[in-house]
Design an enzyme around this catalytic site. Structure first.
Site, short mmCIF file in Angstrom:
data_model
loop_
_atom_site.label_atom_id
_atom_site.label_comp_id
_atom_site.label_asym_id
_atom_site.label_seq_id
_atom_site.Cartn_x
_atom_site.Cartn_y
_atom_site.Cartn_z
N ASN A 12 0.88 -1.18 0.00
CA ASN A 12 0.00 0.00 0.00
C ASN A 12 0.91 1.22 0.00
O ASN A 12 1.46 1.59 1.04
CB ASN A 12 -0.89 -0.04 1.25
N LYS A 14 0.23 4.22 -0.31
CA LYS A 14 -0.38 5.44 0.23
C LYS A 14 -0.06 6.62 -0.72
O LYS A 14 0.07 6.40 -1.91
CB LYS A 14 0.08 5.69 1.67
N HIS A 96 -9.64 1.53 4.48
CA HIS A 96 -8.39 1.71 5.23
C HIS A 96 -8.66 2.66 6.41
O HIS A 96 -9.44 3.61 6.28
CB HIS A 96 -7.30 2.27 4.32
N GLU A 98 -7.09 5.03 7.55
CA GLU A 98 -6.84 6.45 7.26
C GLU A 98 -8.05 7.07 6.57
O GLU A 98 -8.36 8.25 6.78
CB GLU A 98 -5.56 6.60 6.43
N GLU A 167 -5.98 -4.60 10.35
CA GLU A 167 -4.93 -3.61 10.58
C GLU A 167 -5.23 -2.83 11.86
O GLU A 167 -5.99 -1.85 11.83
CB GLU A 167 -4.86 -2.62 9.41
N GLY A 173 2.17 2.33 10.76
CA GLY A 173 3.15 3.39 10.62
C GLY A 173 3.82 3.79 11.92
O GLY A 173 4.50 4.81 12.00
N SER A 211 2.95 -2.12 10.40
CA SER A 211 4.39 -2.23 10.68
C SER A 211 4.97 -3.61 10.38
O SER A 211 5.84 -4.09 11.10
CB SER A 211 4.69 -1.80 12.12
#
Ligand code: PGA
Length: 249
Positions: A12, A14, A96, A98, A167, A173, A211
């Protein structure tokens, strides 16, 4: 390990990349030779055509990071799954964390996007996961079940065709990975929920994301219900992404 489920490792990217940097990354991926798993990269919209062209006739597939729930119309700035399918897109990430957090995407919107993807023949990778506050309040199970249940309800008999990515938001991250045991525990819950919804549950791939790095991938992928990974930061370096792919062997 379940032989019916070949491992899948998805990058991904991003909102990273430039045309020039992508050329080098895609070329390195393409020239990697055979991998022990299925692999794909999900790139920003403007670079989909570049990924399609550069990865043609390679072992690596490609996808998008989001899509509209609508098929067409007055939705300025949105991209439909039909447009993605138009030039051969294989996967689309939906829900996701985010997007849920920064764009206010609800469980139902995420489910509608997954349905739109399947309707156009693109496989949705549906993300679920709890925040740190939710984990500390012992709400992990309730949160991921609620997120998955909206998708199951909306996809109905097509539920078995999606890919699910667990996730934990606190691991994305941050360098703080869920332990293999923590991740497996949630994957087992998700698998049980899917078993109650579809006879295909044991063939479905459940990815872990948050991660994942070359040095922790093998122990995560060794868990019985972890069928691969959704890789953010480490997917931007060809050597790291490929070594994560090789850790699935
Ligand atoms: P990370 O991101 O690997 O950088 O933690 C994973 C993701 O957000 O999909």
């Amino acid at each position: 390990m379940n032989e019916a489920r070949r491992k899948l490792v998805v990058g991904n990217w991003k909102m990273h990349g430039t045309h020039a940097a992508n050329e080098a990354l895609l070329e390195a991926l393409k020239s990697a030779g055979p991998l022990p798993c299925d692999a794909a990269v999900c790139v920003p919209f403007p670079y989909l055509a570049q990924a399609a062209e550069r990865l043609a006739r390679s072992a690596i597939e490609w996808g998008a990071q989001d899509c509209s729930a609508h098929s067409q119309g007055a939705y300025t700035g949105e991209v439909s799954v039909g447009m993605l399918a138009d030039f051969g897109c294989r996967y689309v990430i939906v829900g996701h964390s985010e997007r849920r957090a920064l764009h206010g995407e609800s469980d139902q919107l995420v489910a509608d996007k997954a349905r739109a993807a399947l309707a156009s023949g693109v496989t949705p990778i549906v993300c679920v996961g709890e925040t740190l506050a939710e984990r500390e309040a012992d709400d992990t199970e309730a949160v991921v079940k609620r997120q998955l249940s909206a998708v199951i309800h909306t996809l109905a008999h097509c539920t078995g065709e999606m890919i699910v990515a667990y996730e934990p938001v606190w691991a994305i991250g941050t360098g703080r990975t869920a332990s293999p045991e923590q991740a497996q525990a949630v994957h087992a819950l998700l698998r049980a929920q899917l078993r109650a919804a579809t006879p295909q549950a044991d063939r479905m791939r459940l990815l872990y994301g948050g991660s994942v790095k070359p040095d922790n991938a093998a122990s995560l992928f060794a868990q019985p219900d972890i069928d691969g990974g959704l890789i953010g930061g480490a997917s931007l370096k060809a050597a790291d992404f490929l070594s994560i792919c090789r850790a699935s062997a």
